[in-house]
Write an enzyme that holds these catalytic residues in place. Sequence first.
Site, PDB file in Angstrom:
ATOM      1  CB  ILE A 149      -0.945  -0.020   1.219  1.00 15.39           C
ATOM      2  CG1 ILE A 149      -1.974  -1.149   1.066  1.00 15.39           C
ATOM      3  CG2 ILE A 149      -1.650   1.320   1.370  1.00 15.39           C
ATOM      4  CD1 ILE A 149      -2.813  -1.386   2.301  1.00 15.39           C
ATOM      5  CG  HIS A 441     -11.300   4.345 -70.985  1.00 15.82           C
ATOM      6  ND1 HIS A 441     -12.511   4.938 -70.759  1.00 15.82           N
ATOM      7  CD2 HIS A 441     -10.407   5.014 -70.187  1.00 15.82           C
ATOM      8  CE1 HIS A 441     -12.368   5.918 -69.877  1.00 15.82           C
ATOM      9  NE2 HIS A 441     -11.087   5.967 -69.502  1.00 15.82           N
ATOM     10  CD  GLU A 442      -6.704   3.537 -69.509  1.00 14.60           C
ATOM     11  OE1 GLU A 442      -5.989   4.558 -69.626  1.00 14.60           O
ATOM     12  OE2 GLU A 442      -7.593   3.432 -68.652  1.00 14.60           O
ATOM     13  CG  ASP A 517     -11.139   9.731 -67.262  1.00 18.13           C
ATOM     14  OD1 ASP A 517     -10.129   9.878 -66.551  1.00 18.13           O
ATOM     15  OD2 ASP A 517     -11.329   8.753 -67.993  1.00 18.13           O
TER      16      ASP A 517
END
Length: 737
Positions: A149, A441-442, A517
């Site tokens: 304690i 797309h590319e 995009d």
Amino acid sequence: MNKKKSSFSFIYACIILLICILAIFMFVDLGSNIEETQPSNVITMIENGEVDQLYFYNGEGRVLLTTQNSKFKTEEERERFPDNADYYFEYTSTTLTLILNAVETYNATEGLPPENLITWENPPVRSSWIETLMPILYIVLACVAVFLIFRMFAKSNNSAMQFGKNKARVTSDVKVRFSDIAGADEEKEELAEIVEFLKHPQKFTELGARIPKGVLLVGNPGTGKTLLARAVAGESNVPFLSISGSDFVEMFVGVGASRVRDLFDQAKKCQPCIVFIDEIDAVGRQRGAGLGGGNDEREQTLNQLLVEMDGFEANEGIIVLAATNRSDVLDPALLRPGRFDRQIYVHVPDVKGREGIIRIHARNKPIADDVDFQTLARITSGFTGADIENMLNEAAILAARNNRPKIIMQDITEGINKVIMGPQKKSLLMTEKDKLITAHHESGHAIVGKLLEHCEDVQEVSIIPRGMAAGYTMSRPDSDDNHMGKLKLNDTIAMMMGGRLSEELFMDDISTGASNDIKRATELARKMVTQWGMSEKFGFMSFNTEEEIFVGRDYQSKNDYSESVAAQIDAEVKKILDYNYTRAKKLLQDNQNYVKEMAQLLLEKNTIYKEEVDMILAGKSKEEIISHMEEQEKQRREKEQQARIEGEIEKKMKEIDQKVKTAEMYLKEGIISQKDYDLILKERENALKKLETQKQGVVTEEKTDSAENEPKVKESDEASDSAEQTEQKEKKDDKKE
């Protein structure tokens, strides 16, 4: 330190175990086999003549029954009364009187002496060692409990006292120097003055100059602010106290201000010194920006920091370095002269700085001879020092994964892409339809970007998913332009539209793949109208939103224009988008053969680079380009194989040289003779000749596989083994002697 902690933990565990055992002993009777009874029962047994002996002592009585009624039958056992007893009971003065009266009545009836049955002696010997030990253990338990304690309270008081102590780390041996930093020449020059101030203050004070009290390093994340501070610590020979802004913040009120005071008290004891506060925006945010005064604790910390930096008491010889990437949220009182006298902006490195940073990080890495640092510096536009370090680290990991002895350009290119977009997802299953859509797309992005004059040059086109994208077109600028013209912005928007337009023209349908995009193109067009004055209708006019107080930036804002003007702004944005959409569509319609050829090439090879894109626009067919790519891949593999075998040869040569050095040491110690040493040198010459012959004839048209080169390496192994066998033989001869 860890051993001490573990030993303390073991001791505490033993103490807790002991307490548990004692607690069990307190409530469980483990030491006595005597059965308890009541005084009334004892009186009944006396009256019935069942009692042979009685014992009384200190409130406890014991009963030994007659031989026929007792469990103790032998004379030896009965002589040990009262240790051996059939019953025990607790008595009071009243019950004792009743028992004695019963004994007296029984003795009178039987004609026995009055003292019959009763024994008045010393306390009996305990029947169990535990009963003897228990009082001692209870005392020990009480002492241990009191000690624990007391220790707990002492530790808690200590911890409470430590809350106000700062967590600064004092550094005196930092290895970083200004020579280890590239791309920040002006920043290093400014900080070099601080180092000079600390080393030779009289040089400046003689001219009436005052040492700066604070230097604030401002810049984007990863630009090297903390690294510059570490370099200052490495260059100066003064103590360097480093702490993070978040280290001042705690859950307890007043701790932050206390730690600031303690930090500067510590700095005063070792002045001249440097105090470095990293991420100062954690405690230096503008006051009065909280809702309902919820930031009072942080404001107290800031107030204390303001007082310590430039208050009533002077802090001569203490220079405060701080770093942040949010200088816009700092309190104005913190930024005024006298506190942070200098604000050094650490910019993103330019092309020359990036080349220097690449060379610094490549010093300890085996880089192939065909890697061009100038090209790498050009294609890494916008990279910070942290990005470049991460890029080269990823390249080294890729080279190790592919068992390459050196890092090649392809590894570094892939490292750049991983830093920007993440790793490729080659294992992701894609349908043929998705591949066809992604390829067109590319191809649309790449062809529009290549044909428009002001677009950045296309470096790589791929239909392999990476990050959140199903495919990507990578562009790199030729130079580090700080400004973008209207022509370049329009061409960039048109290039963003190329993917959707290619789907529309060649797939007779449009997909969801153009969402990003569309978003980026719309944002760019809106900025052209509202921020950059590039609208034909509004011209030189800004439409930015008016920001409220700091906290209001996150919750509320208002426009400084009417709804009718907002509608006109939308119309101008639509006009820019329609203009670029129209010209990008015409560009793709006029160059359909390029788009189709590139799409077919992407379906065949998945990824192409700048050289292949240029060949498509030069009119080369798909078959010619594929043949060229395969030839390039073949040459690359041959170079890798040659480099791998040369590395093995160099390794063997080092092993042979090491054996010769060992033989020299043995010769000096007298373990081997000069004749034996000459024999080892001769074997070394023969092995080196074989290795040199192998090095000159490595990787021919007929023998490109590493297994075919294996016998040559074995020859060098045999030469090395022969030298080793000679050494072993010499040792055996020495032992015989």
